[in-house]
Structures are given as C-alpha cells and as structure tokens.
Scaffold this active site. Structure first.
Site, PDB file in Angstrom:
ATOM      1  N   LYS A  99      32.836  41.115  33.738  1.00  0.00           N
ATOM      2  CA  LYS A  99      32.302  41.609  35.017  1.00  0.00           C
ATOM      3  C   LYS A  99      33.476  42.191  35.790  1.00  0.00           C
ATOM      4  CE  LYS A  99      31.818  40.884  39.039  1.00  0.00           C
ATOM      5  NZ  LYS A  99      32.255  41.900  40.053  1.00  0.00           N
ATOM      6  N   GLU A 131      43.589  33.232  37.864  1.00  0.00           N
ATOM      7  CA  GLU A 131      44.776  34.042  38.184  1.00  0.00           C
ATOM      8  C   GLU A 131      44.566  34.555  39.596  1.00  0.00           C
ATOM      9  OE1 GLU A 131      47.382  34.345  36.529  1.00  0.00           O
ATOM     10  OE2 GLU A 131      46.952  34.113  34.410  1.00  0.00           O
ATOM     11  N   CYS A 161      49.421  41.724  42.555  1.00  0.00           N
ATOM     12  CA  CYS A 161      49.546  40.280  42.780  1.00  0.00           C
ATOM     13  C   CYS A 161      51.017  39.863  42.759  1.00  0.00           C
ATOM     14  CB  CYS A 161      48.741  39.501  41.758  1.00  0.00           C
ATOM     15  SG  CYS A 161      49.172  39.923  40.055  1.00  0.00           S
ATOM     16  N   GLU A 214      48.693  36.600  51.889  1.00  0.00           N
ATOM     17  CA  GLU A 214      48.899  37.760  51.027  1.00  0.00           C
ATOM     18  C   GLU A 214      48.577  39.016  51.842  1.00  0.00           C
ATOM     19  OE1 GLU A 214      46.175  38.174  47.673  1.00  0.00           O
ATOM     20  OE2 GLU A 214      47.912  38.533  46.395  1.00  0.00           O
TER      21      GLU A 214
HETATM   22  P1  NAD Z   1      38.071  39.159  44.843  1.00  0.00           P
HETATM   23  O1  NAD Z   1      38.265  37.701  44.735  1.00  0.00           O
HETATM   24  O2  NAD Z   1      37.434  39.699  46.056  1.00  0.00           O
HETATM   25  O3  NAD Z   1      37.195  39.710  43.639  1.00  0.00           O
HETATM   26  C1  NAD Z   1      37.594  39.512  42.294  1.00  0.00           C
HETATM   27  C2  NAD Z   1      36.368  39.595  41.410  1.00  0.00           C
HETATM   28  O4  NAD Z   1      35.518  38.485  41.690  1.00  0.00           O
HETATM   29  C3  NAD Z   1      35.515  40.832  41.609  1.00  0.00           C
HETATM   30  O5  NAD Z   1      35.041  41.260  40.359  1.00  0.00           O
HETATM   31  C4  NAD Z   1      34.377  40.326  42.486  1.00  0.00           C
HETATM   32  O6  NAD Z   1      33.189  41.065  42.340  1.00  0.00           O
HETATM   33  C5  NAD Z   1      34.204  38.928  41.946  1.00  0.00           C
HETATM   34  N1  NAD Z   1      33.585  37.972  42.870  1.00  0.00           N
HETATM   35  C6  NAD Z   1      33.630  37.975  44.228  1.00  0.00           C
HETATM   36  N2  NAD Z   1      32.969  36.885  44.708  1.00  0.00           N
HETATM   37  C7  NAD Z   1      32.523  36.190  43.642  1.00  0.00           C
HETATM   38  C8  NAD Z   1      31.805  34.965  43.490  1.00  0.00           C
HETATM   39  N3  NAD Z   1      31.414  34.244  44.537  1.00  0.00           N
HETATM   40  N4  NAD Z   1      31.549  34.524  42.237  1.00  0.00           N
HETATM   41  C9  NAD Z   1      31.971  35.222  41.166  1.00  0.00           C
HETATM   42  N5  NAD Z   1      32.636  36.395  41.243  1.00  0.00           N
HETATM   43  C10 NAD Z   1      32.925  36.868  42.478  1.00  0.00           C
HETATM   44  O7  NAD Z   1      39.504  39.812  44.601  1.00  0.00           O
HETATM   45  P2  NAD Z   1      39.889  41.364  44.638  1.00  0.00           P
HETATM   46  O8  NAD Z   1      39.950  41.813  46.050  1.00  0.00           O
HETATM   47  O9  NAD Z   1      39.054  42.121  43.680  1.00  0.00           O
HETATM   48  O10 NAD Z   1      41.348  41.325  44.009  1.00  0.00           O
HETATM   49  C11 NAD Z   1      42.490  41.122  44.765  1.00  0.00           C
HETATM   50  C12 NAD Z   1      42.990  39.716  44.576  1.00  0.00           C
HETATM   51  O11 NAD Z   1      43.222  39.462  43.210  1.00  0.00           O
HETATM   52  C13 NAD Z   1      44.323  39.493  45.260  1.00  0.00           C
HETATM   53  O12 NAD Z   1      44.313  38.237  45.885  1.00  0.00           O
HETATM   54  C14 NAD Z   1      45.301  39.506  44.118  1.00  0.00           C
HETATM   55  O13 NAD Z   1      46.497  38.817  44.337  1.00  0.00           O
HETATM   56  C15 NAD Z   1      44.499  38.880  43.035  1.00  0.00           C
HETATM   57  N6  NAD Z   1      45.059  39.225  41.737  1.00  0.00           N
HETATM   58  C16 NAD Z   1      45.682  38.244  41.024  1.00  0.00           C
HETATM   59  C17 NAD Z   1      46.267  38.565  39.811  1.00  0.00           C
HETATM   60  C18 NAD Z   1      46.949  37.519  38.985  1.00  0.00           C
HETATM   61  O14 NAD Z   1      47.174  37.788  37.821  1.00  0.00           O
HETATM   62  N7  NAD Z   1      47.286  36.353  39.511  1.00  0.00           N
HETATM   63  C19 NAD Z   1      46.205  39.864  39.323  1.00  0.00           C
HETATM   64  C20 NAD Z   1      45.562  40.826  40.087  1.00  0.00           C
HETATM   65  C21 NAD Z   1      44.982  40.494  41.296  1.00  0.00           C
END
Ligand code: NAD
Length: 523
Positions: A168, A241, A275, A373
C-alpha cells in the site's frame, strides 16, 4: 488496478512542483484489500516452493529492466515526488538496483540449511538445523518521500525469501509503486505474488486489519503507534521505520569546508524530506562562526526549482500541508529568539509548494525545530563546548534514527559514534548509509522497531525454524522418567562433571553420572 476502484471517493495525485494532476483514483476498500491478500496467499505456496535460484532470476530480470528504464522511472518519481531528477536516479533507482544485487547475492546464503552445533555433551547425539521459512503474506505500507526505493527494497527482500506481498503506497505517490509492480510483472513474477492496493489511511488500516502475516511499515511516529496498537491486538509482528531528528556533530578539528557542504546537502536534499536528513547541527564553538558563514553562503547558492530541470538543487515540499508544518516550526523558533540567517519564507515565484533553504541560529532545545521532525529545508545550527556536551545534545531527543560525527580524527569520531543513541552513526558522511545495501537500516527510541536492508532486513522476512534430529532413535533419553533419589544424585554428579571448578570434583561427578545409563527404572 481496476478491480480495487470500488469506493465512491476519489483521490488525486498531484505533481508538487507544477500542481498538474497526474492520476485520479478511488481508494481501495477493505473488501478490495482482503481480496488482494487472499489472492496473494493463494499464489504464495507455489512461489515459496520455487527454488530460490528461480526467485533470484526474477530479481535479476527486474534489475535489468529497471536499469534499461532508469531515466523514465526517475522522471516518473520526479513528477510525483518533486525531487531533482539526479536524486531520483541516485537515491531511488540506483539504490534499488544495488539492493536487488544484495538480495540476489545474499538470499540463497541466508536460506541455506544452517547447522546448529551443540556444545553440551548431553546433547551430542543430536543434529540441529535452522531452516528459514517465509512468513506467507507480507504487508508493506510506504511513505511518499522515497516512493520507489523504500517499497522496492522491502518488496524485493520479501519476495526473494518466498513471501507474497501486498503493498500500500502513499496516496500522494502511488505511481512509482505501480511502476514497480509493472517492472516485476515484466520480469516474470508469477501473477498474484505482488499486489498493489492504492489508497489512503483507510486502505492502510484495512491492510493492517487483514490476514497478512507481518507488516513492514515506513512512515510517521503517529501512524506507527496506531499500527503497533492494532498489530499488538492480534500479535502480528511488525517492523516500524519511523521518523528521525538526526543530529550532526561537527568537532573542532573537522574540515569546515567539507562539513559545511555536508550540512547543506544533508539538510536540503529532497527538500529536507528525508528520514535521515540532518535536522539538528551542533558545531564546536571555536569553528561555529565560520561554519555558519560557510553554510549560509552555500545555502544561498542553491537553485530551488522544478526537479525536472537538471539545474535544480532543491525541489518543492510535497504538499501545502507539509509547507505549513515547516513554516509553523520556523515561526515557533523565531518567536523564541532564533535568527533566520537565510531563507525562512515561501518562494511563490517558483511555485506554490516551494520554500527557501533556511538556516537558523540562536536555537535551543525548547524550540519545536530542535525537538520535532521538521521534514523541510531547514538547518538549525547550535554551538557546543565539549565532546560530552555534544553527545548529551544529540541524545536529548525522542528519536534515534541516524546521526553523524565530523572530525579528522576517525578514532575519536568512532568513539563518539558509540555513545550516540541511534540505529546508525556515520563518521564524516550523512544519509548515504541508506544506499549501503549491506547495512541494516532502522532506529531506536521513537524512530522504530526492527530493521530493513542488510542481512537483518532479510531476516525480518523469514521465521527461523529449528529442526532437531536425534541420532539414536532407538534409545530412551537418560533424562526421561525413572526419577528417584539415585537419579537425582547421578544428575548432580553430571552437573558437577560439566561445571565444577576442580578437576577432581568433575571426575567424581562423571563417575556418579555414568550410573544413570544403567539404571533399571527408566521408561
Ligand atoms: P504517514 O505516517 O502519514 O503515512 C505513511 C503511510 O501510512 C502512507 O501510505 C499512509 O497512507 C499510511 N497510513 C496513514 N495512516 C494510516 C493508518 N491509520 N493505518 C495504516 N496506514 C496508514 O507518513 P508520511 O507522511 O507518508 O511519511 C513521512 C514520514 O515517514 C516521516 O516521519 C519520515 O521520517 C518517515 N520515514 C521514515 C523512514 C525510515 O526508514 N525510518 C523512511 C522514510 C520516511
């Protein structure tokens, strides 16, 4: 994808640089997600039974096609995520090509039967083995900031170890994931083994609630916590992650030119939406003024523009919401006395979502920009005095994804690296650890649980099963029933034989223990 377009709501995918609509879709419903998981499951058994060499061959074909289509794929990533084309090529396509190599090379080794030798004399008549079996169906939920390399590296690790995958992607960047699936299909991945469900948080929640066997989630801490709760309720294993607030420590003996270039690149690449971005920069006070001056000069030289223009260094924020979050942190810092040395404003002439590379000084840990962040092109710089103080500042955070230490003295840098609470610490580099396919990627504290990438990432995709095979099937084991005071004394002797300090006690214990073999009351 047509079969998942069953909801009545539509989501639009936008080019963040131009505002152009790239795709419109209805988020996959829970029914569609469950159907995708069922289809993945029914194809997984045959996929797992396929020899690993054949699974590796699919990865190799995928790798070749991706290489041939590298420019098109990079252009697509730039269209939907906004980043400069060269970053799409390096941090997305090249990273994926290398991760494919890693999985192809290491999976056969990891999946080979592994002997587990026994040291204990009592267990010598056994052969122990570890077999690593796929979980079954792995769910992957991915973010928008690396819309290709994150799901690709996780998908490849899951597939090569014999799992099926339901992916997803972020609702903001689904096109890259659909391209990933198309490339896998072209490479001959059997139908059903990789499913992509396009949708938003509701679709993600449905995937978490579905019959998947394990979930690999990459995203924010807030979503990660919700997912961990839902997963705990059904004891489903997860890898999380999550976000970072990565510190960069610049010691007095560091090369200021090199370290300031690193700070600027580390804070502004992908417009700070990484990230592993440099989110906090701590500089030893003797070199602080010149370091700030060099960072400001270099930040001002950056060309902010559309990622499709090869001259652009910094692209747009992904959305207006992201831009507002960045602005709020900069305003909070300014209201508490931070000085904006450069940037600190939008660039409407370039486009709606663009923000100027920003350097902040006079910052402290009471400001949101030093605690939360930021995920934007903002570089806050703060001086420190001693090595101990720098470590204390670096560790004063709920996050622990990665960190970097800058010094000409590598030994001193490595010693400091050990004291920093993070999943990865780089000495004299930042961010590029994500491109080291052999290196485990993941955080401590609120930055997450478990690992992707490296052998640790492959291990997350399999269950280790221990198989114990007895070499003397015709013999009742000495430790079975037939207890009594004699047997107790014999076993006290045996324990002495193995662990007593004095040789005489060991020998005496051994003599006692021998009698256990001839005792009559065994059954
Ligand atoms: P997000 O948490 O808003 O969304 C991530 C994913 O989760 C999306 O596909 C979203 O549709 C889905 N999602 C949202 N709510 C959900 C729920 N309740 N249940 C299941 N799925 C759900 O994050 P984002 O804005 O897409 O990404 C940015 C974040 O990701 C930042 O905090 C960044 O640091 C982190 N990130 C971490 C890494 C790592 O490897 N540690 C890598 C890249 C990004």
């Amino acid at each position: 994808m047509a079969d998942v377009l069953t909801a009545d709501r539509t989501i639009r995918v936008m080019n963040p640089a131009t505002g152009e609509w790239l795709m419109e879709f209805a988020p996959a419903t829970a029914d569609a997600v469950n159907a995708a998981v069922a289809a993945a499951r029914s194809s997984q058994t045959a996929w797992a039974a396929t020899p690993v060499a054949e699974r590796v061959a699919v990865l190799r074909k995928f790798q070749r096609s991706l290489h041939e289509q590298k420019d098109e794929v990079a252009a697509l990533i730039t269209d939907e995520a906004g980043k400069p084309r060269v970053e799409s090529l390096l941090a997305e396509v090249l990273v994926t090509l290398d991760a494919a190599n890693f999985c192809a090379r290491e999976a056969p080794r990891l999946l080979a039967l592994q002997r587990v030798p026994h040291a204990n004399l009592a267990l010598k008549a056994k052969r122990g083995y570890l077999v690593r079996e796929p979980y079954g169906v792995i769910g992957i939920i991915s973010p928008w900031n690396y819309p290709f390399s994150i799901p690709a590296s996780e998908t490849m690790a899951a597939l090569v170890t014999g799992n099926a995958v339901v992916l997803k992607p972020s609702e903001l960047t689904p096109l890259s994931a659909l391209r990933l699936k198309a490339l896998m299909d072209e490479a001959g991945l059997p139908a059903g083994v990789l499913q992509v469900v396009v949708g938003d948080s509701g679709t993600g929640a449905a995937l978490v609630a579905s019959a998947i066997d394990k979930l690999i989630f990459t995203g924010s801490v807030a979503t990660g916590k919700k997912i961990a709760e839902a997963a705990a309720a059904k004891l489903m294993p997860v890898v999380l992650e999550l976000g970072g607030k990565d510190p960069m420590i610049v010691l007095a003996d560091a090369d200021v030119e090199i370290a300031s270039s690193a700070a600027v690149w580390g804070a502004f690449m992908n417009a700070g939406q990484t990230c592993l971005s440099v989110e906090r920069c701590y500089v030893q006070k003797d070199i602080y003024p010149v370091f700030v001056e060099r960072c400001v000069e270099k930040a001002k030289r950056l060309k902010v523009g559309h990622g499709s223009d090869p001259q652009s260094d910094v692209g747009p924020a992904i959305s207006q919401a992201q831009l507002r979050a960045i602005e709020a942190q900069v305003q909070d810092a300014a209201s508490q006395g931070a000085r904006i040395v450069t940037g600190g404003h939008r660039l409407p002439d370039v486009g709606e979502n663009f923000y100027a590379p920003t350097v902040l000084v006079d910052v402290h840990h009471g400001m949101r920009v030093m605690r939360e962040e930021t995920f934007g092109p903002v570089l806050p710089i703060m001086p420190f005095t001693t090595d101990d103080a720098s470590v204390a500042l670096a560790n004063d955070s709920q996050f622990g994804l990665s960190a970097s230490v800058w010094t000409k003295d590598r030994k001193r840098g490595e010693a400091l690296a050990r004291r920093i609470e993070a999943g990865t610490v780089m000495v004299n580099d930042a961010i590029s650890c994500f491109g080291v396919s052999e290196a485990p990627h993941g955080g401590v504290k609120s930055s997450g649980l478990g690992r992707t990438h490296g052998i640790a990432g492959l291990e997350e995709m399999v269950r280790a099963k221990y198989i114990d095979s007895d070499l003397l099937p015709g013999m009742a084991k000495v430790w079975w029933y037939g207890y009594g005071s004699d047997f107790l004394a014999q076993m006290q002797g045996f324990t002495d034989f193995l662990f007593a300090r004095r040789t005489t006690a060991r020998l005496a214990g051994g003599m006692k223990a021998m009698k256990a073999f001839s005792r009559r009351n065994r059954f």
